[in-house]
Write an enzyme that holds these catalytic residues in place. Structure first.
Site, PDB file in Angstrom:
ATOM      1  N   GLU A 165      10.816   5.325   7.039  1.00 14.48           N
ATOM      2  CA  GLU A 165      11.098   6.761   7.157  1.00 14.48           C
ATOM      3  C   GLU A 165      12.484   7.091   7.706  1.00 14.48           C
ATOM      4  OE1 GLU A 165       7.723   8.428   9.217  1.00 14.48           O
ATOM      5  OE2 GLU A 165       6.355   7.855   7.622  1.00 14.48           O
ATOM      6  N   ASN A 206      11.085   1.941   3.374  1.00 13.13           N
ATOM      7  CA  ASN A 206       9.860   2.634   3.005  1.00 13.13           C
ATOM      8  C   ASN A 206       9.958   4.092   3.462  1.00 13.13           C
ATOM      9  OD1 ASN A 206       7.020   2.299   2.120  1.00 13.13           O
ATOM     10  ND2 ASN A 206       6.473   2.657   4.271  1.00 13.13           N
ATOM     11  N   GLU A 271       1.417   3.350   0.466  1.00 14.75           N
ATOM     12  CA  GLU A 271       0.444   4.007   1.363  1.00 14.75           C
ATOM     13  C   GLU A 271      -0.306   5.114   0.637  1.00 14.75           C
ATOM     14  OE1 GLU A 271       2.267   5.185   5.089  1.00 14.75           O
ATOM     15  OE2 GLU A 271       3.572   3.435   5.128  1.00 14.75           O
TER      16      GLU A 271
HETATM   17  C1  XIL Z   1      -0.547   6.061  10.537  1.00 14.13           C
HETATM   18  C2  XIL Z   1      -1.821   5.329  10.859  1.00 14.13           C
HETATM   19  O1  XIL Z   1      -2.634   5.246   9.721  1.00 14.13           O
HETATM   20  C3  XIL Z   1      -2.548   6.046  11.973  1.00 14.13           C
HETATM   21  O2  XIL Z   1      -3.686   5.304  12.381  1.00 14.13           O
HETATM   22  C4  XIL Z   1      -1.616   6.242  13.159  1.00 14.13           C
HETATM   23  O3  XIL Z   1      -2.281   7.010  14.156  1.00 14.13           O
HETATM   24  C5  XIL Z   1      -0.354   6.952  12.717  1.00 14.13           C
HETATM   25  O4  XIL Z   1       0.251   6.217  11.669  1.00 14.13           O
HETATM   26  N1  XIL Z   1       3.373   6.704   7.330  1.00 14.13           N
HETATM   27  C6  XIL Z   1       3.397   5.426   7.796  1.00 14.13           C
HETATM   28  C7  XIL Z   1       2.233   4.866   8.487  1.00 14.13           C
HETATM   29  O5  XIL Z   1       4.373   4.706   7.532  1.00 14.13           O
HETATM   30  O6  XIL Z   1       2.591   3.944   9.474  1.00 14.13           O
HETATM   31  C8  XIL Z   1       1.364   5.927   9.090  1.00 14.13           C
HETATM   32  O7  XIL Z   1       0.189   5.317   9.590  1.00 14.13           O
HETATM   33  C9  XIL Z   1       1.056   6.993   8.061  1.00 14.13           C
HETATM   34  C10 XIL Z   1       2.317   7.649   7.586  1.00 14.13           C
END
Ligand code: XIL
Length: 517
Positions: A165, A206, A271
């Protein structure tokens, strides 16, 4: 720094779980699919197309035996949702704790899965001590962190989200302790440190909202272009794909993926989930199904899209409800671990034919009734450079059929010339925007049928007795060389629409009409 020594508790392998009822669920069909006793897994289907299909997971979920069994059987790749993040692995400077991450890599090894490491450098889930460092120390802290973690997981993590990010929505760089200390150079430095620690891991940047074309993906494109020009070790771009049906499908996802691929990078959907405003209903779930299917379609169409990871596979363990109040139902399986319509749509998009061999090879028995296909050739020139099938579907059953669960195949032979194709929908009363189409190489090519035009739908329901009306379709090879259509399996010469048993129709991946070649 202290590297916690690996301990490898022995776990019994997860029982293979048979997914029954998913296909029938897609459209509430009376006939339903044939036995699902030896159904391919999502990963089997993806593997047959040269991709992986994975899921995120998290340590607190693994004691749930039913959950773990499906995680271990249906998916070929896993990503730790939290346990490799900085706040878990280095909560205090120089004191590393890889115990939770090791549980995930152990699970993967026991189930023959690959692991995407997530994530080394991110502004979030970052322990407070990093942000409190004088800026002159941030680079060393970052490099030490990357070195320790990537070294620890060397050989166990196939790909790293090295930087997560980095961008704001408008394409400017996001501020973070790393950006504040080093400017955008932190990204190149992080990639170089990760490569030094694990030269074999694939290294990714990512982000979310980079799935479609737009300011943010343009910024990512410019960044990775510059990094490649500078010789920075970078293998791929991760597109998180946290989608929401109320915001629309990403703009030109396939073309966007392709432009990164054209730079020589891999692309991964890292994701994927598709949330909606609760409560869910059939229409929202149908839209969700089409979003999932379109992501699969985009990845399959881009050779360098290496695979898809869902951000956990069940609503039971989704991050969505706690992050986006009032939203949820984002995953392929429901709270009770039952597959949702989107699961069937993903299977179909991955080319499931109901057999147990990883995709299409023909030879199913099929279920009579329910849907039928009508066909006529929309051109009389059987030797030119285009094939123009006209197709219609009719619901001959007594239950409505959800169109996103339906696919149709028009079988033909590519003859000589290019092996890549373009396809078009020229007109349909249901709207070409509802119709998806692509040319697929048959996994068991037959004479007159080494390819098929696969037609699908992004939405809609066909009521009992209803018909789609004409779908005017067209395809050609990318070199515009001629076909010889006269020997094509699905080809016919009738001037008007007629029942076509050589055009095959599938619901949720199960053959419901026609005879495969
Ligand atoms: C999220 C997890 O799924 C949660 O359990 C945590 O509380 C917060 O992070 N983008 C990402 C992930 O790159 O790491 C995030 O994961 C969701 C959004």
């Amino acid at each position: 720094m202290s590297l916690v020594k690996r301990c490898r508790p022995h776990r019994s392998p997860g029982l293979p779980v048979l997914v029954v009822g998913a296909l029938a669920l897609a459209a509430g069909l009376a006939g339903g699919p044939a036995s699902a006793a030896s159904q391919d897994t999502l990963h089997d289907l993806a593997s047959a197309q040269g991709k992986y299909f994975g899921s995120a997971t998290d340590n607190p979920e693994l004691p749930d035996a039913a959950y773990a069994a499906k995680l271990g059987s249906e998916f070929g790749q896993i990503t730790p949702g939290n346990s490799m993040k900085w706040d878990t692995t280095e909560p205090t400077r120089g004191r590393f704790d890889f115990a939770k991450g090791d549980v995930i890599t152990d699970f993967a090894q026991e189930h023959g899965q690959t692991v995407r490491g997530h994530t080394l450098v991110w502004h979030s889930q970052l322990p407070g001590w990093v942000g409190a460092l004088p800026s002159t120390e941030v680079e060393t802290a970052m490099t030490d962190h990357i070195t320790a973690e990537a070294t620890h997981y060397r050989g166990e993590v196939a790909a790293w989200d090295v930087v997560n990010e980095p961008f704001n929505e408008d394409g400017t760089f996001r501020t973070s302790p790393f950006y504040n200390a080093m400017g955008k150079d932190y990204i190149a430095k992080a990639l170089r440190a990760a490569h030094a620690a694990d030269p074999d891991a694939k290294l990714y940047i990512n982000d979310y909202n980079v799935e479609g074309k737009g300011a943010k993906s343009d910024a990512m494109y410019n960044l990775v272009s510059d990094l490649l020009d500078e010789g920075v070790p970078l293998d791929g771009v991760g597109m998180q794909a946290h989608l929401a049906i109320q915001y629309g499908f990403p703009y030109q996802m396939q073309a966007n993926m392709q432009r990164f691929a054209d730079l020589g990078l891999d692309v991964a959907v890292t994701e994927l989930d598709v949330r909606m405003q609760l409560p869910a209903d059939a229409a929202k779930l149908a839209t969700q199904s089409s979003y999932y299917a379109q992501v699969v379609d985009a990845c399959l169409a881009v050779e360098r899209c290496v695979g898809i990871t869902v951000w956990d596979y069940t609503d039971k363990y989704s991050w969505v409800p706690s992050t986006f109040p009032g939203e949820g139902a984002a995953n392929l399986y429901d709270d009770g671990l039952a597959p949702k319509p989107a699961y069937a749509a993903v299977r179909t998009a991955l080319g499931d034919d109901g057999d147990d061999d990883g995709g299409d090879d023909g030879g199913d028995g099929g279920t009579p009734g329910t849907l039928k296909a009508l066909y006529r050739a929309n051109d009389t020139a059987a030797g030119d450079n285009q094939i123009k099938p006209g197709l219609q579907l009719v619901n001959t059953g007594t239950a409505p059929v959800s169109l996103p669960a339906v696919t149709v195949r028009y079988w033909f032979s590519g003859d000589n010339g290019a092996t890549t194709y373009g396809s078009w929908c020229d007109w349909s009363p249901i709207g070409c925007s509802t119709i998806t189409h692509r040319v697929v190489a048959a996994s068991s090519p037959k004479s007159g049928a080494d390819h098929y035009l696969e037609v699908g739908f992004t939405g809609g329901t066909l009521a009992p007795g209803a018909a789609t009306g004409e779908m005017q379709l067209r395809l050609s090879k990318t070199d515009w060389s001629n076909f010889n259509e006269s020997d094509d399996y699905s080809h016919g010469t009738g001037a008007s629409y007629a029942d076509a048993s050589k055009v095959t129709v599938y619901v949720g991946g199960a053959l419901v009409w026609g005879i495969e070649p």
